[in-house]
Design a protein around this motif. Structure first.
Motif, mmCIF file in Angstrom:
data_model
loop_
_atom_site.group_PDB
_atom_site.id
_atom_site.type_symbol
_atom_site.label_atom_id
_atom_site.label_comp_id
_atom_site.label_asym_id
_atom_site.label_seq_id
_atom_site.Cartn_x
_atom_site.Cartn_y
_atom_site.Cartn_z
ATOM 1 N N PHE A 733 18.044 9.988 56.188
ATOM 2 C CA PHE A 733 19.059 10.572 57.072
ATOM 3 C C PHE A 733 19.089 12.085 56.911
ATOM 4 N N ARG A 734 19.260 12.734 58.041
ATOM 5 C CA ARG A 734 19.506 14.174 58.033
ATOM 6 C C ARG A 734 21.007 14.406 57.885
ATOM 7 N N ALA A 735 21.368 15.472 57.212
ATOM 8 C CA ALA A 735 22.797 15.741 56.981
ATOM 9 C C ALA A 735 23.084 17.225 57.175
ATOM 10 N N ARG A 736 24.326 17.514 57.552
ATOM 11 C CA ARG A 736 24.783 18.905 57.612
ATOM 12 C C ARG A 736 26.246 18.936 57.177
ATOM 13 N N LEU A 737 26.656 20.105 56.815
ATOM 14 C CA LEU A 737 27.991 20.278 56.263
ATOM 15 C C LEU A 737 28.981 20.656 57.356
ATOM 16 N N GLY A 738 30.082 19.905 57.420
ATOM 17 C CA GLY A 738 31.163 20.230 58.335
ATOM 18 C C GLY A 738 32.262 20.991 57.600
ATOM 19 N N SER A 739 33.352 21.226 58.247
ATOM 20 C CA SER A 739 34.474 21.958 57.630
ATOM 21 C C SER A 739 35.121 21.096 56.559
ATOM 22 N N ALA A 740 35.679 21.766 55.541
ATOM 23 C CA ALA A 740 36.336 21.054 54.449
ATOM 24 C C ALA A 740 37.599 20.363 54.945
ATOM 25 N N VAL A 741 37.986 19.323 54.247
ATOM 26 C CA VAL A 741 39.176 18.564 54.653
ATOM 27 C C VAL A 741 40.067 18.342 53.444
ATOM 28 N N ALA A 742 41.360 18.202 53.709
ATOM 29 C CA ALA A 742 42.299 17.888 52.633
ATOM 30 C C ALA A 742 42.186 16.421 52.281
ATOM 31 N N SER A 743 42.271 16.092 50.995
ATOM 32 C CA SER A 743 42.159 14.703 50.572
ATOM 33 C C SER A 743 42.919 14.503 49.270
ATOM 34 N N ASP A 744 43.791 13.497 49.232
ATOM 35 C CA ASP A 744 44.477 13.129 47.999
ATOM 36 C C ASP A 744 43.670 12.090 47.214
ATOM 37 N N VAL A 745 42.546 11.591 47.834
ATOM 38 C CA VAL A 745 41.748 10.534 47.213
ATOM 39 C C VAL A 745 40.546 11.094 46.474
ATOM 40 N N TYR A 746 39.829 12.010 47.103
ATOM 41 C CA TYR A 746 38.596 12.540 46.529
ATOM 42 C C TYR A 746 38.838 13.920 45.938
ATOM 43 N N PRO A 747 38.329 14.131 44.724
ATOM 44 C CA PRO A 747 38.551 15.427 44.069
ATOM 45 C C PRO A 747 37.914 16.559 44.875
ATOM 46 N N PRO A 748 38.427 17.745 44.709
ATOM 47 C CA PRO A 748 37.825 18.900 45.390
ATOM 48 C C PRO A 748 36.329 19.021 45.006
ATOM 49 N N GLY A 749 35.508 19.382 45.996
ATOM 50 C CA GLY A 749 34.082 19.567 45.762
ATOM 51 C C GLY A 749 33.256 18.312 45.969
ATOM 52 N N THR A 750 33.921 17.187 46.154
ATOM 53 C CA THR A 750 33.199 15.952 46.442
ATOM 54 C C THR A 750 33.301 15.627 47.929
ATOM 55 N N VAL A 751 32.404 14.780 48.384
ATOM 56 C CA VAL A 751 32.417 14.417 49.797
ATOM 57 C C VAL A 751 33.625 13.544 50.083
ATOM 58 N N ALA A 752 34.412 13.970 51.068
ATOM 59 C CA ALA A 752 35.629 13.234 51.404
ATOM 60 C C ALA A 752 35.473 12.430 52.686
ATOM 61 N N SER A 753 34.561 12.824 53.585
ATOM 62 C CA SER A 753 34.406 12.067 54.830
ATOM 63 C C SER A 753 32.977 12.194 55.343
ATOM 64 N N MET A 754 32.584 11.202 56.142
ATOM 65 C CA MET A 754 31.270 11.148 56.762
ATOM 66 C C MET A 754 31.424 10.783 58.228
ATOM 67 N N SER A 755 30.548 11.352 59.058
ATOM 68 C CA SER A 755 30.490 10.964 60.466
ATOM 69 C C SER A 755 29.097 11.323 60.972
ATOM 70 N N THR A 756 28.779 10.895 62.178
ATOM 71 C CA THR A 756 27.465 11.228 62.747
ATOM 72 C C THR A 756 27.638 12.058 64.001
ATOM 73 N N GLY A 757 26.771 13.042 64.135
ATOM 74 C CA GLY A 757 26.793 13.866 65.323
ATOM 75 C C GLY A 757 25.970 13.243 66.435
ATOM 76 N N PRO A 758 25.989 13.825 67.625
ATOM 77 C CA PRO A 758 25.248 13.278 68.764
ATOM 78 C C PRO A 758 23.761 13.171 68.525
ATOM 79 N N ASP A 759 23.209 14.002 67.642
ATOM 80 C CA ASP A 759 21.762 13.970 67.385
ATOM 81 C C ASP A 759 21.402 13.052 66.234
ATOM 82 N N GLY A 760 22.358 12.299 65.740
ATOM 83 C CA GLY A 760 22.090 11.365 64.651
ATOM 84 C C GLY A 760 22.248 11.961 63.277
ATOM 85 N N THR A 761 22.549 13.236 63.167
ATOM 86 C CA THR A 761 22.744 13.872 61.870
ATOM 87 C C THR A 761 24.070 13.424 61.253
ATOM 88 N N VAL A 762 24.026 13.141 59.952
ATOM 89 C CA VAL A 762 25.253 12.783 59.246
ATOM 90 C C VAL A 762 26.015 14.059 58.904
#
Length: 801
Positions: A733-762
């Protein structure tokens, strides 16, 4: 009993009458000669022959007549005597015979001496003592025949009889055959002139050999070898006295003395031969009497003619059509047919009996020849790297389709070799798009969106013309859509819209060219048609073509034109030219290895899972639009096969839905429903007892985006960003970084969410800590992505795998 010096004859046993002396017999012959003038046509012919020198001299001068008679005729041709041809399997076993006259030419030493003596005794006992004309023997035979009231001895010598048989055999039409048999002085003169020439050209032994090989022995047996095998089930070299005498007696009047139809007449005639042999001292009296007491001892063995009764009828028919249609075997069809049916050919083929048996059993088991649904099945098997056709099976007998369970159409072959116009191949054609994509450098992890419906626009054919349609194409019931797939998973699940998108990305023309490099063309011989649904297999093709194409992947990109014939020798043992396999490396070995890697998963995780054969294998299912037909093409490194199942009456009119055959019912038939089990059973039987070969691992470049074997991206939430990116790359899978998000579950600096863009990039978003609403489950829909990796919808219509 009558004593003549040392000889004692039992005329009752030998078929003669008691009493009589040599003196009275001689007197009878003299009286017969005196009646020569009243013998009609036959006597006239004989007189004309004996008066030939003075007749010729009177017309053209003695010297010119003698020269004309002694010169070899320009039209004397001793070739072209019909002999039966044989088609042999790769192991030398007999597949079929072809003939206009059932004849096997043999050497003189392959004919038992007693058989030679028997023929000479009754036909020409002075053969080795006289020239072309034996006037003494002619008069003796004529007198004997007159005194006995029947023809017991021949009037013409062996050489003249050979000439007569030769002219009859070489006759091309009814008029020539009549001319060769008419009772006229002109014919006799012509035969005698030919006989004189042959006596100069050949030795006596050679003339006798040729005569024994050309003579007709009744009941369809030509030549003494075929006759011996036909009547007694043994070669002529093993003939015994009573058998030899029977065959010798048949020659004069084959129909009157045919032992299968007139055994009493044949036995009486046999005993006449035995008596004559005893008179000449060529057998002793006791042996002649013992032979005369024996029964006929027939063990009639009929020789089948043609493919109908062959154990591999459609392969046999394929070989026959190859010879009849290929100019390498003659300039015209008539010449090629003459070669096959008269040329005494030994045709060595590629057929493997073990493979053929396995294929025939498999198609007959799953689609019985007289099944209640009227469906049919065909399978062709090709050896990778050689193009050798190892098996060819149709679930029918070869014959008129007016009889249930029979057909003249070879559904496994092209029109040129079986009259079939071909069948749409369905999703088995997707492999050509896959191969084109891999050849274009796409790695396994290449991912494309597979919508639930696809509008096929944006395509150009190989002439640069726009081709397409605005009618949406959809996925089939056993396919999936509405999400992303890699080259691997899109193939495993045979997703139509994925392959339509992949074909557009690769290029329609490149996909078509890939198929053409691998030998594909329409079954009618025309080039493949080029439209967006090409990858979905709308072109009608034959199982043989498809099997050969898949065999090229097994052979690491080496394509070989299918061949059925490996060697042909004629009646003289000369080797004839045969069509070569024409093998060529058409795609890179690494690309072929990559195709093999992807298709192996079809049998373990894809649409044909559960159809493994206990050794490395690969394949692809194919279900044609509207369930009008179903296919499976699969292979190991050693053997490739393609199976079709459909309805000869028309698949769209008679689809394979709610199908029941011989008590077994199917809701709908896919490529994995019937064709794949036929393939599995065939391969297990064909390869039993043979070592397994392995495929070659694909080059590392195809794993540059991972294995491509996951349907969706691995869950990397909670992982540090660097580790998450590495994990995604490993899995393709290809991946790129999106904007940071607030999360009470995942510590800062860890991945908090995933989604796919129109070109299939995560798209990964890193946690900045708990200053916002919780998002404690995934996947969630991201406003930047119209469809995320968890969208699991499936379409339900269109052409399927």
């Amino acid at each position: 009993m009558v004593s003549r010096g040392r000889r004692v004859y039992s005329w009752r046993v030998l078929g003669g009458s008691r009493g009589g002396t040599a003196k009275s017999a001689a007197a009878a012959r003299l009286r017969a000669v005196r009646r020569l003038g009243g013998l009609g046509a036959l006597a006239g012919v004989l007189v004309a022959l004996m008066l030939l020198p003075p007749v010729c001299a009177a017309g053209m001068g003695a010297r010119d007549a003698a020269r004309w008679f002694q010169e070899e005729p320009d039209d004397l041709d001793v070739s072209g005597v019909p002999q039966r041809s044989r088609i042999l399997a790769a192991d030398g076993s007999l597949i079929a015979t072809f003939f206009t006259q059932n004849r096997i030419d043999v050497r003189l030493d392959q004919i038992a001496p007693v058989a030679r003596r028997a023929v000479l005794a009754i036909e020409d006992s002075r053969f080795y003592e006289h020239g072309a004309l034996d006037s003494q023997g002619t008069l003796r035979a004529l007198a004997s025949n007159l005194s006995s009231g029947e023809v017991t001895q021949g009037g013409s010598g062996i050489t003249q009889q050979y000439v007569k048989n030769l002219l009859i055999t070489q006759a091309e039409n009814a008029e020539e055959r009549r001319a060769a048999q008419e009772i006229t002085a002109a014919r006799k003169i012509r035969e005698l002139r030919y006989a004189v020439a042959l006596e100069k050209r050949f030795s006596k032994d050679e003339i006798l050999r040729r005569y024994l090989n050309i003579a007709y022995f009744g009941d369809g047996a030509y030549g003494i070898e075929a006759a011996s095998r036909h009547y007694f089930g043994k070669p002529a070299a093993r003939l015994e006295l009573h058998e030899a005498a029977l065959l010798a007696g048949v020659i004069r009047y084959p129909h009157a003395y045919d032992p299968t139809r007139r055994p009493a007449a044949a036995r009486e005639r046999r005993n006449v031969v035995l008596r004559r042999m005893a008179e000449l001292g060529w057998v002793d009296d006791a042996a002649a009497e013992a032979a005369a007491r024996r029964p006929l001892g027939l063990r009639v063995k009929r020789t089948p003619n043609g493919c109908v009764v062959s154990k591999a009828p459609f392969f046999c028919d394929y070989v026959q059509r190859e010879i009849l249609t290929n100019p390498v075997f003659g300039p015209t069809r008539k010449a090629r047919e003459r070669l096959l049916k008269r040329g005494g050919l030994t045709i060595h083929t590629t057929l493997d009996p073990q493979t053929q048996r396995a294929a025939q059993r498999a198609v007959d088991r799953h689609v019985p020849p007289t099944n209640s649904a009227g469906k049919a099945a065909a399978e062709a098997l090709v050896e990778p790297g050689t193009g050798a056709i190892r098996g060819m099976a149709v679930d029918r007998d070869l014959g008129s389709d007016r009889e249930r369970g029979k057909t003249w159409i070879n559904f496994a072959a092209d029109a040129s070799h079986g009259s079939s116009i071909g069948m749409q191949a369905g999703s088995t054609f997707k492999v050509f798009t896959l191969a084109a994509a891999l050849e274009d450098g796409m790695p396994f992890g290449t991912r494309l969106m597979a919508p639930r419906s696809f509008v096929p626009t944006g395509y150009r054919d190989c002439k640069g013309r726009r081709v397409g349609d605005t009618k949406p194409l959809r996925n089939a019931a056993d396919g999936e859509g509405g999400r992303e797939f890699s080259l691997v998973t899109g193939t495993h699940h045979s997703v139509n819209t994925f392959f339509l998108a992949l074909q557009r990305r690769v290029g329609l023309c490149d996909t078509v060219k890939m198929a053409e490099k691998l030998g594909m063309r329409q079954a009618n011989g025309e080039p493949l048609e080029q439209y967006p649904s090409f990858t979905l297999g709308f072109n009608p093709v034959s199982p043989l073509r498809l099997a050969a194409a898949y065999a090229a992947f097994a052979a690491r990109g080496r394509y070989c034109e299918p061949i059925a014939i490996t060697k042909i020798t004629d009646a003289q043992g000369r080797e004839l030219k045969v069509p070569p396999a024409r093998c060529e490396q058409v795609i890179d070995e690494g690309v072929a290895d990559a195709v093999n890697h992807v298709l192996r998963g079809v049998l373990t995780r894809g649409t044909a899972r559960g159809m493994g054969i206990g050794r490395p294998a690969a394949g692809k299912t194919g279900t044609v639009d509207g369930f009008s037909a179903a296919w499976f093409a699969g292979y190991t490194p050693d053997l490739a096969a393609a199976v079709w199942v459909g309805d000869p009456r028309g698949g769209y009119k008679h689809p394979m839905t709610d199908l029941c055959m011989n008590g077994r019912c199917y809701g709908a038939v896919y490529g994995a429903t019937i064709p794949a089990p036929i393939w599995r059973d065939t391969m297990v039987g064909a390869l039993a007892g043979r070592p397994a070969s392995s495929f070659v691992r694909p080059p590392a470049r195809f794993f540059s985006r991972g294995s491509g074997e996951l349907d969706r991206a691995p869950d990397v939430r909670g992982m540090r960003l660097g580790a998450a990116l590495a994990r995604l790359r490993e899995t393709g899978f290809r991946a790129r970084l999106g904007s940071a998000v607030a999360s009470d579950v995942y510590p800062p600096g860890t991945v908090a969410s995933m989604s796919t863009g129109p070109d299939g990039t995560v798209i990964l978003r890193v946690s900045r800590g708990g200053d916002g609403p919780r998002r404690d489950s995934w996947p969630f829909r991201d406003p930047e992505s119209p469809r995320d990796v968890a969208d699991d919808g499936a379409g339900r219509a269109g052409t399927s795998p």
